[in-house]
Motif scaffolding. Structure first.
Motif: not given
Length: 263
Positions: A72-96
């Motif tokens: 829906g409205k602004n979905a692409d922007k929300i999804n892009q930011q959410n994906q970056a946010y979720l990847v950042e969680i995995f970057n707390s592992t030893p090898d970002s």
């Protein structure tokens, strides 16, 4: 235990890994059912170990991921930011990683596991990645995701946390903590009084009971959510106290702090 592939053979398989039939989507909301003017709607995507071809022939780490996708409205922007946010969680592992999305981050997580097993084949340690994301708030001005995750990559213990991700529904922009408040300074002062009351810190230093706020000065946590009736503050392990003290939480009635809020 199944034989571990050599790294050279692993690379060929790993990045041709995902099959669409293992990536499950709740399709109750379709693109056709939404117009440009409609409000955002959310569906859930699931990824587990079976989504990766290599895991069908070898013992892989536990992968259990469930995340939200907006339509829906602004979905692409929300999804892009959410994906970056979720990847950042995995970057707390030893090898970002430099992954572009959660699926790539999971692939990198599996690759790190096999590299570890090839280097230390006798180690009983395994890897584990669990993540669950849900809608906490959705109205005309505010969209909040609650993300609960746990990662284990060997060692004495893994790391788990709860995080809030806030969006302005009207623009799709991710909101900072400061964006949530009309008077952040006054809210911080109120929160400190409640924190001191909860943890029995009367006139002493804020760090006197084993906390470690920077410069011995109280500060708001990184994760705050404003629901219909409450304001929730979460300090995850290591943010204001040791891992042993676990997650610290403050919950205020919204009516008591409404004067400080933008939402």
């Amino acid at each position: 235990m199944k034989k571990i592939l050599s790294l050279s053979f692993l690379v060929v398989f790993l990045f041709n890994a995902c099959k669409s039939d293992s990536k499950k989507e709740d399709t109750s909301v379709t693109e056709e059912s939404l117009t440009e003017e409609s409000s955002v709607e959310l569906t859930s995507i699931s990824i587990d170990s079976n989504a990766f071809e290599i895991c069908k022939e070898n013992e892989c780490p536990t992968i259990d991921l469930n995340y939200l996708v907006a339509k829906g409205k602004n979905a692409d922007k929300i999804n892009q930011q959410n994906q970056a946010y979720l990847v950042e969680i995995f970057n707390s592992t030893p090898d970002s990683s430099s992954s572009k999305n959660l699926e790539e981050a999971a692939e990198s997580f599996i690759k790190e596991y096999f590299e570890f097993k090839n280097e230390f084949p006798e180690s009983p340690a395994s890897y584990e990645a669990e993540l669950y994301q849900e809608e906490l708030v959705k109205n005309d001005s505010l969209l909040t995701y609650k993300t609960k995750f746990y990662l284990f990559t060997g060692g004495a213990h893994g790391y788990g946390a709860i995080r809030f991700l806030n969006f302005n529904t009207k623009t799709g922009e991710k909101l900072s903590i400061s964006d949530l408040f009309s008077n952040e300074e006054a809210f911080t002062s109120y929160a400190e009084k409640q924190f001191r009351k909860k943890f029995n810190i009367i006139s002493q230093s804020i760090n006197s009971n084993g906390f470690f706020f920077e410069d011995d000065t109280y500060s708001l946590p990184e994760n705050i959510a404003i629901t219909e009736n409450e304001v929730i503050l979460i300090y995850n392990p290591y943010e204001a106290a040791s891992y042993a003290q676990g997650q610290l939480e403050l919950i205020f009635k919204k009516e008591d702090v409404q004067e400080y809020l933008n939402f």
